[in-house]
Design a protein around this motif. Sequence first.
Motif, PDB file in Angstrom:
ATOM      1  N   HIS A   1      28.125 -56.967 -32.503  1.00 12.28           N
ATOM      2  CA  HIS A   1      27.991 -55.939 -31.401  1.00 12.28           C
ATOM      3  C   HIS A   1      29.291 -55.127 -31.074  1.00 12.28           C
ATOM      4  CE1 HIS A   1      24.681 -58.109 -29.907  1.00 12.28           C
ATOM      5  NE2 HIS A   1      25.136 -59.152 -29.509  1.00 12.28           N
TER       6      HIS A   1
ATOM      7  N   ASN B   1      23.403 -63.288 -28.153  1.00 19.80           N
ATOM      8  CA  ASN B   1      22.354 -62.588 -28.717  1.00 19.80           C
ATOM      9  C   ASN B   1      21.944 -61.500 -27.974  1.00 19.80           C
ATOM     10  OD1 ASN B   1      21.925 -64.217 -31.191  1.00 19.80           O
ATOM     11  ND2 ASN B   1      20.834 -65.671 -29.890  1.00 19.80           N
ATOM     12  N   ASP B   2      22.305 -61.660 -26.437  1.00 23.40           N
ATOM     13  CA  ASP B   2      21.849 -60.224 -25.690  1.00 23.40           C
ATOM     14  C   ASP B   2      22.979 -59.270 -25.589  1.00 23.40           C
ATOM     15  OD1 ASP B   2      21.225 -58.896 -23.187  1.00 23.40           O
ATOM     16  OD2 ASP B   2      19.965 -60.635 -22.875  1.00 23.40           O
TER      17      ASP B   2
ATOM     18  N   LYS C   1      15.378 -59.363 -15.878  1.00 26.45           N
ATOM     19  CA  LYS C   1      16.408 -58.196 -15.944  1.00 26.45           C
ATOM     20  C   LYS C   1      16.401 -57.797 -14.521  1.00 26.45           C
ATOM     21  CE  LYS C   1      17.434 -53.910 -17.993  1.00 26.45           C
ATOM     22  NZ  LYS C   1      17.159 -52.761 -19.005  1.00 26.45           N
TER      23      LYS C   1
ATOM     24  N   TYR D   1      25.168 -66.515 -24.327  1.00 25.50           N
ATOM     25  CA  TYR D   1      24.283 -65.218 -24.248  1.00 25.50           C
ATOM     26  C   TYR D   1      24.641 -64.150 -25.546  1.00 25.50           C
ATOM     27  CZ  TYR D   1      22.998 -66.778 -19.678  1.00 25.50           C
ATOM     28  OH  TYR D   1      22.554 -67.852 -18.701  1.00 25.50           O
TER      29      TYR D   1
ATOM     30  N   ASP E   1      19.657 -63.368 -13.700  1.00 24.61           N
ATOM     31  CA  ASP E   1      19.975 -62.439 -15.048  1.00 24.61           C
ATOM     32  C   ASP E   1      21.768 -62.377 -14.746  1.00 24.61           C
ATOM     33  OD1 ASP E   1      20.891 -60.718 -16.744  1.00 24.61           O
ATOM     34  OD2 ASP E   1      19.685 -59.151 -15.983  1.00 24.61           O
TER      35      ASP E   1
ATOM     36  N   GLN F   1      27.363 -61.273 -34.708  1.00 25.05           N
ATOM     37  CA  GLN F   1      26.152 -60.501 -34.028  1.00 25.05           C
ATOM     38  C   GLN F   1      26.401 -58.946 -34.148  1.00 25.05           C
ATOM     39  OE1 GLN F   1      24.013 -61.927 -32.495  1.00 25.05           O
ATOM     40  NE2 GLN F   1      24.570 -64.085 -32.460  1.00 25.05           N
TER      41      GLN F   1
ATOM     42  N   ARG G   1      22.986 -56.696 -23.871  1.00 27.54           N
ATOM     43  CA  ARG G   1      23.201 -56.026 -22.705  1.00 27.54           C
ATOM     44  C   ARG G   1      24.253 -56.970 -21.868  1.00 27.54           C
ATOM     45  NH1 ARG G   1      20.543 -57.188 -17.780  1.00 27.54           N
ATOM     46  NH2 ARG G   1      19.408 -58.701 -19.080  1.00 27.54           N
ATOM     47  N   ILE G   2      24.087 -58.147 -21.879  1.00 20.41           N
ATOM     48  CA  ILE G   2      24.907 -59.077 -21.277  1.00 20.41           C
ATOM     49  C   ILE G   2      26.636 -59.340 -21.799  1.00 20.41           C
ATOM     50  CG2 ILE G   2      25.571 -61.611 -20.861  1.00 20.41           C
ATOM     51  CD1 ILE G   2      22.294 -61.935 -20.483  1.00 20.41           C
TER      52      ILE G   2
ATOM     53  N   SER H   1      15.424 -70.958 -19.510  1.00 20.54           N
ATOM     54  CA  SER H   1      15.815 -69.655 -20.430  1.00 20.54           C
ATOM     55  C   SER H   1      15.061 -68.468 -20.057  1.00 20.54           C
ATOM     56  CB  SER H   1      14.966 -70.313 -21.880  1.00 20.54           C
ATOM     57  OG  SER H   1      13.691 -70.504 -21.653  1.00 20.54           O
TER      58      SER H   1
END
Length: 927
Positions: A702, A659-660, A607, A657, A612, A700, A662-663, A603
Amino acid sequence: MKFIGLIAVILVCTFAGRSRSKPKEQEKANKWLQDFQKSIYSWTIADELLHQKRDLHANYFAAQTMRNKIQNSFSELPPHTHESLRDSLITHIGQIDEQTDNVIVTQLSLAVADLALLMATWQEPISDLLKTLSPYPKAIWPLLEVLKVLPEEIDSRYLRLGANRREQVHKQFDASAECVLEFLCMCAQREDLDQQRIWNATLRTYSAWLVIHAFPLTHICDNALSQLAFRLLSQPAETSGKLHDNATECVCALLSCMGAHSGSLEVEPQLMRTFEAICQLEPAYHLSVAHEDTDKTINYCRIFTTLCDVFSLDILEQQHAMKALDLVLLCVGHFDYEVAEITFHLWYKLSEDLFQRYDDKLCARFRPHIERLISALYRHAQMESDHDGLIEENNNFYDFRRKVSDLLKDVAFIVGSGACFKQMFIILQAPNATWESIEAALFIMQNVAKNILPEENDVIPKVVEAILNMTDQTHIAVRYTSIMLIGELCDWIENHSELLESVLNFLLYALQQKNGLASAAAIALTSICAACRQKMVCHISGLVEIARSLDSFQINNDVAIGLLKGISLILTRLPREQLQPAMREIVGFQLQPLAQLLESNNSSLEKGERNDPAYWIDRACAIIRHTNPDVPDNVEHPTVAILNDAWPLVSRVLDKYQNDLRIMERTCRLIRYSVRMVRKQAVMLVEPLIKQIVVLYAVQHHSCFLYVGSILVDEFAKTKECISGLLEMLQAFIEPTFSLLQQENGLRNNPDTVDDFFRLASRYLDCCPLQLLQSSLITPIFQCALIACSLDHREANSSVMKFFINLLTWGRSSNHRHAECRPLVVELAGQHGGALVMNLVQASVFQLHSYMLADVAEVLCELKHVVDNTQMEMFLSQALEALPKKNSGGYVTATQEQLDEFSNTVLRADTTKAVSQALKTFTRLYR
């Protein structure tokens, strides 16, 4: 009084005891004080604290509170209290003495200045201040501070004085200018006061008034203050640093004032006298250099540079004015590169003017100066002889060389890139040339190489041959710069393809080196790939091997991505039968590690490192974005199979991913370029992709999912079978979007969502307008856009305005495409046009920046094409009637004539530009 005592205690705990207090307690105290400053009671309590003079921190807090309240909350005060506030503040100013801390003086001065600007009933503030305070020696210093900040605050964005009030203030200043100048000259000549402090304050005040051009031109050259400034500058050894700085500011302001009136007969004799006085500062400059007083040297450099700025190009080319450029070049030749750097903006301006004139004879006049400039830059660019490695990024010298690069690219055309290249080549051939001089010469060559004609066969072949035969014993900085030079010569190499293989072998060898050479080689190879695409096709197998081995090279991921971009440009030129296997292999190098990350249970995510997912997604994205083969629509795209095979992996990335942010943004970018590459042949991905992003967005929020949606609309909304599914996607997006934006500060906290949502809505209007206008979705979207009009985020607001424009365009009578759209838009405009104009005018006046008003103007113009003139006049009338006619200070913001003029201009305007200009002029009345 007990309440005041409590405040004083809190002040001491918060400010004086800052180092001892616990962070949480300090944070609570700060929060309490901030809330207190916003309260209505803070006016009286701050005034009382200033009278009590408890201690430094209490006084500072009280002064700052008073200034903030006047600046931000002046409307809280009833008009009948304005005079008592003014009298109280003047009393506080009069009680300032030599022991009063400077920060308190500044805050109180700003409070008085802001009050004078806001308070319409204070008819002659400058005259009143001079009469009240100037007779008292102790009040001279604070009076000078007030007079200094008054002109500086005229354009304060916090005060929002408005154009009418600013015009009144400027008239007040013009009427008081001679009295102020007389007072300042008197202060400069007084001997009963602290001379250094008064001189500093007087020169600062004089400069502030010069900046707003308040003094008549005939008064600014030969008065006692200008003479004082030049006298101080001519004696650098005897003049303190602070006084020297203020004298410099004064002379620069003097020059700028003259520059604003350049061309008038009145200013020419003044300018020439000032020019002669500045020329006489040359010995003082040399003295500062001899004493190694760099701060004062920099001041002289600023003056000489500002002098040249004032001269127009026509004046500058005259023989006597060339002396000014000689003075600047004198500074460029100083041993400290920081001095030379001050002049850079002048050379940018000169090169831009010469480029616009496009006059060879004029360029020839300035060529000797530019040659001297380049020679000086060559010397400044040299590294220290005992420096071992490369220049580290983010240090001052690295930044300076970057600025030198930019400057060289701008001025090289004046002397000719070829001539500059040859000039540096002579240095390379010198028998006693040191490594640092060679590296600097190569550095200069690197920055002009792009502009050398590809046919050049005199110097470049010799330079390239020397570079290709360079040994490992050569200093690493020389090797690094040589590699970078090879990259810049990519166009020349494309024209000399016989050298291509040798160059590639040289770069491949450097790519396997350490200590920064690999990065240089990768950058150079990227340039070669871009310039020599067709000739690099035969080397594709070697490039594939490079792509396979990327992580064995000592390069960062950004450089690796650049190299993959270069390789992808070659992939584009491959025959179709070769493209698919080569691209599948190169994309596979990125997707395999990504698949391994999905399978692993680790997990931890670092970065920018190999664990990553974004590391691999960015690489794959670069390949897909820059591989753009020319494939007819009726032929299967050679990469469709690759994308179909990759979709399950991409889908799993979205899930794992989610929740991220950036990804997710990078994955959406990958999807975007994938769809763009194969266009309608990606239709099989539409349904599963929509299902997934709708679910993820609901959870989310996003905004990148909205952007993916807009790409799908753009590519597939013209396909009838897809329209209903795309409208369902929009409906699914609306509920979570609106719930997010309706939260407290929802618009301001989520500008990306606003931007992407209205981009999405605009794409529907572009691609399937009738279906959207006939749906029940258009009204809530329009109403949301009405609220979002006031958002002052540039991109988000632009997207909202673009939505309105795209919508209203379908209501034009001249738009014959989808004629069924017109009545639907006309009905919508009739229902909501008044609210639209109201919100646009309110936003323009109170929220939006002036550079955003062009979009507002375009919306108004489009609305004029949809509704009739009577309706538009009524909408404008209601919007203008809702604006305040007077400010809290009591002065008129906009007269009825100005309101009528704006309305008539908008109604009569034939172009968006005319409406935009009217908006900018009108909004200045409130700013």
